[in-house]
Design an enzyme around this catalytic site. Structure first.
Site, mmCIF file in Angstrom:
data_model
loop_
_atom_site.group_PDB
_atom_site.id
_atom_site.type_symbol
_atom_site.label_atom_id
_atom_site.label_comp_id
_atom_site.label_asym_id
_atom_site.label_seq_id
_atom_site.Cartn_x
_atom_site.Cartn_y
_atom_site.Cartn_z
ATOM 1 N N ASN A 7 -20.514 2.344 -3.515
ATOM 2 C CA ASN A 7 -20.861 1.417 -2.507
ATOM 3 C C ASN A 7 -20.542 -0.196 -2.634
ATOM 4 O O ASN A 7 -21.266 -0.680 -3.585
ATOM 5 C CB ASN A 7 -22.339 1.537 -2.417
ATOM 6 C CG ASN A 7 -22.726 0.886 -0.800
ATOM 7 O OD1 ASN A 7 -22.051 0.127 -0.407
ATOM 8 N ND2 ASN A 7 -24.215 0.975 -0.671
ATOM 9 N N ASP A 118 -20.748 5.347 7.830
ATOM 10 C CA ASP A 118 -22.096 4.888 8.085
ATOM 11 C C ASP A 118 -22.322 5.339 9.768
ATOM 12 O O ASP A 118 -23.548 5.228 10.214
ATOM 13 C CB ASP A 118 -22.504 3.580 7.899
ATOM 14 C CG ASP A 118 -23.350 3.206 6.646
ATOM 15 O OD1 ASP A 118 -23.961 4.124 6.453
ATOM 16 O OD2 ASP A 118 -23.412 2.235 6.205
ATOM 17 N N GLY A 175 -33.274 -4.830 5.430
ATOM 18 C CA GLY A 175 -32.310 -5.425 4.148
ATOM 19 C C GLY A 175 -31.937 -6.651 4.709
ATOM 20 O O GLY A 175 -31.943 -7.217 5.649
ATOM 21 N N SER A 176 -30.614 -7.240 3.707
ATOM 22 C CA SER A 176 -29.927 -8.317 4.130
ATOM 23 C C SER A 176 -29.269 -7.875 5.780
ATOM 24 O O SER A 176 -28.993 -8.666 6.278
ATOM 25 C CB SER A 176 -29.000 -8.617 3.192
ATOM 26 O OG SER A 176 -28.120 -7.557 2.712
#
Length: 355
Positions: A7, A118, A175-176
């Site tokens: 990743n 994704d 998250g970010s």
């Protein structure tokens, strides 16, 4: 079969090695400079050193965007590599790093390489969720992202809350990069991100959804390249905090007015997204927090959930502080914390891709 999952993010390299004996080794390397190519090569050098005598027989890569395809994973040959390069404009913050990682791994490991997408989990969204209110001939639509982790949540939920998992569940991947997903029968029905990972709720350096007129105005002031840099690197929490930080943990630790404002803005955006998704579904039966902020910040979870009692959600303060798996009061609908694990989904997808 020994499977290495890769990743390559915008700020780090995460990897997991799943060994034939069922064990697992996890690795993480932060980028060491602004030169992403140099940093990534150094990270892979460190990974290769840390792997020692353990070598993969298959490598799986997380790709943020899969384009129009609905495949969850594909073997990467030269044709697929060319196709992936053609998608960079759809996720310019992520795909260059994903492709750099692929290039390095093809040189390091002479084994099959698998792309895990994704976007694939959201292929189940109905037309009402996929369509943008623009002329259809423009060929643009909503895709949705963070699908590898949403797929992991969908697989995990029934073992925690039983039949409720198959009803209306909202998952907050915070998250970010951040998004929310509405699931019914463990499938994606709607999500906050759209055509690119820049849409939806406010994130670390990405604004989320904006009035289109704002973008028209900014397009008058900046070149396409400059505007792209602003959209992906200079908005969101970083902008809301007047440049103090894009990192939630820094903002929570700060006493500045700008930092507090950015935190409150973020929580309000998440609450608004939960309310919107619940309204679309006609209600919601469970709420899940996941990813870095969602898993680790009790304060953010508390701020998000505090006004949601009218929807049947009430946090237990002690369980929330302890980051328990279920953090609701006895009379509340389920509120869960499920740590993200995109890597195990990638492992499974790799095995399916070569069957």
């Amino acid at each position: 079969m020994s499977i290495l999952t890769i990743n390559c993010g915008s700020s780090s390299l995460k990897a997991s090695l799943f060994l034939t004996d069922g064990s697992r080794r996890n690795f993480r390397y932060a980028h060491i400079s602004d030169d992403k190519t140099h940093s990534l090569q150094q990270a892979f050098n460190n990974l290769l050193n840390d792997l020692g005598t353990d070598k993969p027989t298959l490598v799986g890569h997380r790709f943020v965007h899969g384009g129009e395809i609905t495949d969850a994973a594909r073997v990467i040959d030269d044709s697929e590599c060319k196709r992936l390069n053609s998608l960079i404009h759809l996720a310019p913050l992520h795909l260059p790093s994903n492709l750099l990682g692929l290039d390095v791994c093809r040189k390091l490991f002479n084994v099959p390489q698998i792309a895990c997408f994704d976007t694939a989990f959201h292929a189940s969204m109905p037309a009402l969720a996929k369509r943008l209110p623009i002329p259809n001939e423009l060929g643009l639509r909503r895709f949705g992202f963070h699908g590898l982790n949403y797929a992991y949540i969908a697989k995990t939920l029934p073992g925690i809350i039983g039949e409720t998992a198959y009803s209306k569940v909202i998952v907050a991947h915070l998250g970010s990069g951040a998004s929310l997903c509405l699931m019914e029968n463990l499938q994606s029905i709607d999500t906050t991100m759209g055509y690119t990972p820049a849409g939806g709720i406010t994130m670390g350096t990405r604004s989320g959804d904006l009035d289109p007129g704002v973008m028209v105005e900014l397009a008058k002031r900046y070149s396409p390249e400059q505007l792209g840099d602003i959209v992906f690197h200079k908005m969101g929490l970083l902008a809301l905090s007047n440049g103090e930080s894009a990192e939630m943990q820094d903002l929570l630790a700060s006493q500045s007015e700008h930092a507090r404002f950015a935190v409150e803005y973020f929580c309000q955006q998440v609450r608004g997204a939960i309310g919107a998704l619940a309204a679309k579904a006609g209600g919601v039966d469970a709420l899940v927090f996941t990813a870095g902020i969602g898993e680790h910040s009790a304060e953010i979870r508390q701020q998000i959930c505090a006004p949601l009692a009218f929807m049947g959600f009430s946090l237990d303060a002690a369980l929330n502080q302890a980051h328990a798996e279920q953090i609701q009061q006895a009379a509340s609908k389920p509120i869960l914390i499920i740590p993200a694990d995109e890597e195990i989904m990638m492992r499974n997808l790799c095995l399916n891709a070569i069957e």
